[in-house]
Design an enzyme around this catalytic site. Structure first.
Site, short mmCIF file in Angstrom:
data_model
loop_
_atom_site.label_atom_id
_atom_site.label_comp_id
_atom_site.label_asym_id
_atom_site.label_seq_id
_atom_site.Cartn_x
_atom_site.Cartn_y
_atom_site.Cartn_z
N HIS A 166 0.84 -1.22 0.00
CA HIS A 166 0.00 0.00 0.00
C HIS A 166 0.87 1.26 0.00
O HIS A 166 0.42 2.32 0.45
CB HIS A 166 -0.96 0.06 1.20
CG HIS A 166 -1.66 -1.23 1.49
ND1 HIS A 166 -2.92 -1.51 1.00
CD2 HIS A 166 -1.27 -2.34 2.18
CE1 HIS A 166 -3.29 -2.72 1.40
NE2 HIS A 166 -2.30 -3.25 2.11
N SER A 287 14.53 22.48 -14.83
CA SER A 287 13.34 23.30 -15.04
C SER A 287 13.79 24.65 -15.57
O SER A 287 14.83 25.16 -15.17
CB SER A 287 12.59 23.46 -13.72
OG SER A 287 11.82 24.64 -13.75
N LYS A 293 15.65 22.28 -9.57
CA LYS A 293 14.98 21.03 -9.94
C LYS A 293 15.75 20.11 -10.86
O LYS A 293 16.50 20.55 -11.72
CB LYS A 293 13.62 21.35 -10.59
CG LYS A 293 12.64 21.89 -9.56
CD LYS A 293 11.24 21.79 -10.05
CE LYS A 293 10.75 20.35 -10.01
NZ LYS A 293 9.34 20.27 -10.38
N ASN A 295 14.36 16.85 -12.94
CA ASN A 295 13.11 16.12 -13.18
C ASN A 295 13.34 14.78 -13.85
O ASN A 295 14.18 14.66 -14.74
CB ASN A 295 12.17 16.97 -14.05
CG ASN A 295 11.72 18.23 -13.35
OD1 ASN A 295 11.58 18.24 -12.12
ND2 ASN A 295 11.51 19.28 -14.10
N GLU A 300 9.05 9.48 -16.60
CA GLU A 300 7.65 9.88 -16.83
C GLU A 300 7.20 9.52 -18.24
O GLU A 300 6.07 9.09 -18.46
CB GLU A 300 7.50 11.39 -16.60
CG GLU A 300 7.72 11.78 -15.16
CD GLU A 300 7.86 13.29 -15.01
OE1 GLU A 300 6.89 13.93 -14.66
OE2 GLU A 300 8.96 13.82 -15.29
N LYS A 335 -0.48 -2.43 -39.45
CA LYS A 335 0.96 -2.12 -39.40
C LYS A 335 1.32 -0.91 -38.55
O LYS A 335 2.25 -0.96 -37.75
CB LYS A 335 1.49 -1.94 -40.81
CG LYS A 335 1.57 -3.25 -41.55
CD LYS A 335 1.73 -3.05 -43.04
CE LYS A 335 0.99 -4.10 -43.81
NZ LYS A 335 -0.49 -4.00 -43.73
N1 ARG Z 1 -1.49 -3.20 -48.64
C1 ARG Z 1 -2.23 -4.36 -48.37
C2 ARG Z 1 -2.22 -4.65 -46.86
O1 ARG Z 1 -1.44 -4.12 -46.18
C3 ARG Z 1 -1.67 -5.54 -49.10
C4 ARG Z 1 -2.64 -6.62 -49.38
C5 ARG Z 1 -3.65 -6.18 -50.36
N2 ARG Z 1 -4.46 -7.24 -50.79
C6 ARG Z 1 -5.57 -7.01 -51.49
N3 ARG Z 1 -6.26 -8.05 -51.83
N4 ARG Z 1 -5.99 -5.82 -51.74
O2 ARG Z 1 -3.03 -5.40 -46.37
#
Ligand code: ARG
Length: 467
Positions: A166, A287, A293, A295, A300, A335
């Site tokens: 705690h 600071s 200071k 920091n 953080e 991605k």
């Molecule tokens: N740029 C697409 C992706 O990242 C690649 C695959 C595209 N495939 C398709 N059937 N349009 O998913």
């Protein structure tokens, strides 16, 4: 986003056969992924070389065309690496940017590369290769962080500090033991990383659009060439699976949570009120208005990066949720989440490794704090059980009275005169003072995994051998 767009309205040269005109500008903008998937260029080219080599080996394309393709792809690789490649948004993604450039470089033979494959298995391959490499890098970085903690633990196997529950002083522990708690946490993260590498170690290429292919391809050959254990076993699952990305994000989120707890402790420990550690100049800032200071900004920011990583995990889980099999374009959104989380995680581990290695530990402050707050009260209760034969519950009660008395006198337990202690329980002798020091307290906790320096050293040896 206008920078890599050229303004023509012709239909797409890769898939535009049935289209009379090119896409609307907004269509192009929402569709294109080149802005971020160009990060996959090396994996894309590696995958294409393995694919073309296999096609030639199987007699699906000629050796001559394969040679042209491989040579062209290597040229493209050096063009991109040296910054001499012009990415085009009209060509949507990294796969079509590379293939279009290949056509310019080697002519019609380029058109044979896409035999027996689809962008669906191609992107699954590129992304898996990228995540696998990132996991390998993460494993190494975690090993570096663990090594930093092992060194600090060794150095401070005997340094006492207050242990907290705690965030209230609980019992004395050693700083080495506290460091080893983080070794356990980051050690678990590292084994999760190792398991994830095993899970994803299957090659997607050859699943084609979703159904496999009629060409006599050899998926075991490409799997081997690309360093995978084996090919995936179901072509539909292969192009619709992003578990490997979600696993990466889950692992990153858990490791991020650990890093954030460490960051929080460093923020607390480095306050003048605690004063347990002093951060190096390399990992703190001043600071602009308050000259005194220093920091803990890096700590953080590590704490904050965790929020970002969690966001990426939730984003990808939500993107994938409810998608029918097999591939859907939604999956293109995978991605950026992974790239962003990977960057945050790498930075956070690197910053923490630096901070842990560089920080100065104020053992005098820690020791003084370890003895305050009646941290050896449990030791007194245990002494009463052991030496005076009291049941633990009674010993707990007697000790509570001793704490209350010390509190009213404004002193520590060890400063109460024997007569005071004997007034609370007649069986207490002056031997009790041996267990009321913090050193005696930690040295006594020799249970497996306990805080005694001898135990901590055993755990350090275990982790050094484990690697
Ligand atoms: N740029 C697409 C992706 O990242 C690649 C695959 C595209 N495939 C398709 N059937 N349009 O998913």
């Amino acid at each position: 986003m206008a920078d890599d767009t050229t303004d023509t309205k012709s239909s797409n040269q890769m898939w535009g056969g049935r289209f009379a005109s090119g896409p609307d500008a907004i269509m192009e903008e929402i569709n294109a992924s080149i802005g971020f998937d160009k990060k996959l260029f090396a994996q894309d080219i590696r995958g294409s070389i393995a694919h073309a080599t296999m096609l030639a080996h199987q007699g699906i394309i000629s050796a001559e065309d394969k040679d042209k393709i491989v040579h062209g792809l290597n040229t493209i690789l050096s063009e991109i690496e040296s910054g001499n490649f012009e990415f085009s948004r009209q060509l949507e993604d990294i796969h079509m940017n590379v293939e279009a450039r290949l056509a310019t470089l080697i002519g019609p033979a380029a058109g044979r590369l896409h035999t027996a494959r689809s962008r669906n298995d191609q992107v699954a391959l590129d992304f898996r290769l990228w995540v696998k490499e990132e996991l390998q890098k993460t494993e190494q970085m975690l090993t570096g962080l663990i090594a930093a903690f092992l060194d600090r633990a060794e150095e401070h196997a005997e340094s006492v500090m207050p242990g907290f529950t705690h965030l209230q002083t609980a019992q004395p522990v050693t700083f080495g033991h506290h460091c080893m708690a983080y070794v356990e946490m980051f050690g678990r993260d590292r084994s999760r990383v190792r398991h994830a590498i095993e899970h994803l170690d299957e090659s997607p290429i050859g699943a084609a659009a979703l159904a496999g292919t009629g060409y006599p391809i050899d998926r075991h050959m490409t799997a081997k060439a690309l360093g995978f254990r084996e090919p995936t076993r179901n072509s539909i699952d292969t192009v619709s699976d992003r578990d490997f990305a979600i696993e990466f994000l889950s692992i990153a989120a858990i490791a991020g949570m650990h890093l954030s707890r460490l960051a929080e402790e460093i923020v607390i420990w480095s306050t003048p009120q605690f004063g347990f550690v002093r951060l190096s100049d390399a990992f703190s800032t001043g600071s602009s208005i308050m000259p005194q200071k220093k920091n803990p900004d890096a700590a953080e920011l590590v704490r904050a990066k965790t929020g970002r990583i969690n966001g990426s995990l939730v984003a990808l889980l939500t993107i994938m949720k409810g998608l029918p099999l097999a591939y859907s374009k939604d999956m293109q959104e995978d991605k950026e989440q992974v790239f962003d989380a990977a960057e945050s995680l790498e930075l956070a581990i690197a910053a923490m490794t630096g901070m842990v290695r560089d920080m100065t530990v104020n053992t005098a402050r820690m020791k003084a704090a370890a003895g305050s707050g009646y941290s050896t009260a449990t030791d007194l209760a245990d002494w009463l059980v052991r030496e005076a034969g009291l049941p633990f519950r009674d010993a707990h009660h007697v000790t509570g009275r001793a704490v209350a008395l010390a509190e009213s006198k404004g002193c520590d337990l060890a400063e109460l005169p024997l007569s005071d202690l004997q007034a609370i329980h007649p069986d207490i002798t002056d031997k009790v003072y041996d267990v009321l020091t913090v050193e005696a307290s930690v040295a006594s906790r020799k249970s497996f995994g306990g805080t005694a320096p001898s135990e901590v050293r055993k755990q350090i040896a275990f982790w050094r051998a484990r690697n």
